[in-house]
Scaffold this motif. Structure first.
Motif, PDB file in Angstrom:
ATOM      1  N   HIS A  31       0.861  -1.194   0.000  1.00  0.00           N
ATOM      2  CA  HIS A  31       0.000   0.000   0.000  1.00  0.00           C
ATOM      3  C   HIS A  31       0.890   1.235   0.000  1.00  0.00           C
ATOM      4  O   HIS A  31       1.685   1.444   0.918  1.00  0.00           O
ATOM      5  CB  HIS A  31      -0.888  -0.048   1.248  1.00  0.00           C
ATOM      6  CG  HIS A  31      -1.856   1.084   1.363  1.00  0.00           C
ATOM      7  ND1 HIS A  31      -3.099   1.077   0.766  1.00  0.00           N
ATOM      8  CD2 HIS A  31      -1.776   2.264   2.031  1.00  0.00           C
ATOM      9  CE1 HIS A  31      -3.743   2.191   1.065  1.00  0.00           C
ATOM     10  NE2 HIS A  31      -2.955   2.938   1.829  1.00  0.00           N
ATOM     11  N   ASP A  33       1.071   5.220   0.068  1.00  0.00           N
ATOM     12  CA  ASP A  33       0.337   6.438   0.411  1.00  0.00           C
ATOM     13  C   ASP A  33       0.976   7.650  -0.246  1.00  0.00           C
ATOM     14  O   ASP A  33       2.073   8.062   0.153  1.00  0.00           O
ATOM     15  CB  ASP A  33       0.343   6.631   1.933  1.00  0.00           C
ATOM     16  CG  ASP A  33      -0.527   5.622   2.646  1.00  0.00           C
ATOM     17  OD1 ASP A  33      -1.718   5.536   2.300  1.00  0.00           O
ATOM     18  OD2 ASP A  33      -0.017   4.909   3.535  1.00  0.00           O
ATOM     19  N   HIS A  64      -2.638   4.579  -3.027  1.00  0.00           N
ATOM     20  CA  HIS A  64      -3.680   5.370  -2.358  1.00  0.00           C
ATOM     21  C   HIS A  64      -3.342   6.842  -2.557  1.00  0.00           C
ATOM     22  O   HIS A  64      -2.437   7.364  -1.908  1.00  0.00           O
ATOM     23  CB  HIS A  64      -3.700   4.991  -0.860  1.00  0.00           C
ATOM     24  CG  HIS A  64      -4.705   5.744  -0.051  1.00  0.00           C
ATOM     25  ND1 HIS A  64      -4.712   5.716   1.326  1.00  0.00           N
ATOM     26  CD2 HIS A  64      -5.745   6.536  -0.408  1.00  0.00           C
ATOM     27  CE1 HIS A  64      -5.703   6.459   1.781  1.00  0.00           C
ATOM     28  NE2 HIS A  64      -6.339   6.979   0.750  1.00  0.00           N
ATOM     29  N   ASP A 174      -8.500   1.350   6.165  1.00  0.00           N
ATOM     30  CA  ASP A 174      -7.147   1.909   6.232  1.00  0.00           C
ATOM     31  C   ASP A 174      -7.092   2.903   7.379  1.00  0.00           C
ATOM     32  O   ASP A 174      -7.832   3.886   7.383  1.00  0.00           O
ATOM     33  CB  ASP A 174      -6.834   2.601   4.897  1.00  0.00           C
ATOM     34  CG  ASP A 174      -5.455   3.233   4.854  1.00  0.00           C
ATOM     35  OD1 ASP A 174      -4.640   2.990   5.764  1.00  0.00           O
ATOM     36  OD2 ASP A 174      -5.206   3.975   3.881  1.00  0.00           O
TER      37      ASP A 174
END
Ligand code: DX5
Ligand code: ZN
Length: 220
Positions: A31, A33, A64, A174
């Motif tokens: 993931h 960010d 993301h 999240d």
């Protein structure tokens, strides 16, 4: 099916390949960010740096995007090897067009909502998305407390996906996911879990990922 997605926000940015390698064997997705210091009060990566990480990752990357003006600013990410691209409902003028374009370009498309955004806002977008992200903290920083009060939104989204026949659409949470809170999120209907600080602040990141998976799997 349970998916665990370590967030490298709390990893050592100077040693990312070795940080990613610590979790690569046991995780489903990485993931990433991306924060622009506009949509959220924090900055992580430029597009160029994000692209390097995406292209260099051993794991498929779940990007993301916490960036303003996503209709335009998300477009360069379509030219990377990102596996999925999440944009915020609050950051798009025309989320349907953007999500449709993400899919057209061969990525999984995902829509995120901040804690203050009602789940009803995204109901019409469900046919255009491969994942819904219900934020369980205010986006911007790792290490915050899980907001249990977001679980009703997860429950509603779960019901819409199940009743609408969207069996291939994932439901992600999240923020603040840890060894205590993952069960609550699974119970509410999440199947895809981002975990940052609990993984990378541990001396045994892979062990934490495995434990998170077991804890989620134990909730029926
Ligand atoms: C927060 C980010 C999260 C964050 C999660 O804005 O979107 O992905 O890295 O970190 P933890 O698990 O520490 O809350
Ligand atoms: Zn995130």
């Amino acid at each position: 099916m349970i998916r665990i997605c370590p967030s490298i926000l709390n990893a050592n940015f100077d040693e990312l390949p070795s940080e990613i390698a610590k979790v690569a064997q046991v995780s489903d997705l990485l993931h990433l960010d991306v924060m622009d210091n506009k949509f959220v009060p924090n900055f992580t990566f430029s597009f160029e740096r994000a692209r390097e990480i995406i292209e260099g990752s051993q794991l498929p990357v779940d990007v993301h995007l916490m960036i303003a003006n996503a209709d335009k600013e998300a477009l360069p990410y379509l030219d990377t090897s990102a596996f999925s691209i999440t944009v915020h409902f609050e950051a798009c003028a025309d989320p349907l067009s953007l999500l449709t374009e993400i899919r057209r370009r061969g990525k999984r498309s995902a829509i995120a909502i901040k804690p203050g955004t009602a789940i009803d806002e995204i109901r019409e977008l469900i046919p255009a998305v491969d994942m819904i992200l219900v934020m369980t903290v205010e986006p911007g920083f790792g290490g915050q407390k899980f907001m249990s009060e977001m679980m009703p939104k997860v429950e509603v989204a779960r019901r819409w996906l199940d009743e609408g026949g969207f069996g291939d659409t994932w439901l992600q949470v999240d923020g603040g996911v840890n060894l205590e809170t993952i069960s609550k999120a699974k119970q509410a209907g999440a199947d895809t879990f981002v975990a940052g600080s609990v993984v990378f602040n541990s001396p045994d990141p892979a062990g934490i990922v495995e434990t998170l998976r077991q804890l989620a799997a134990a909730v029926k």
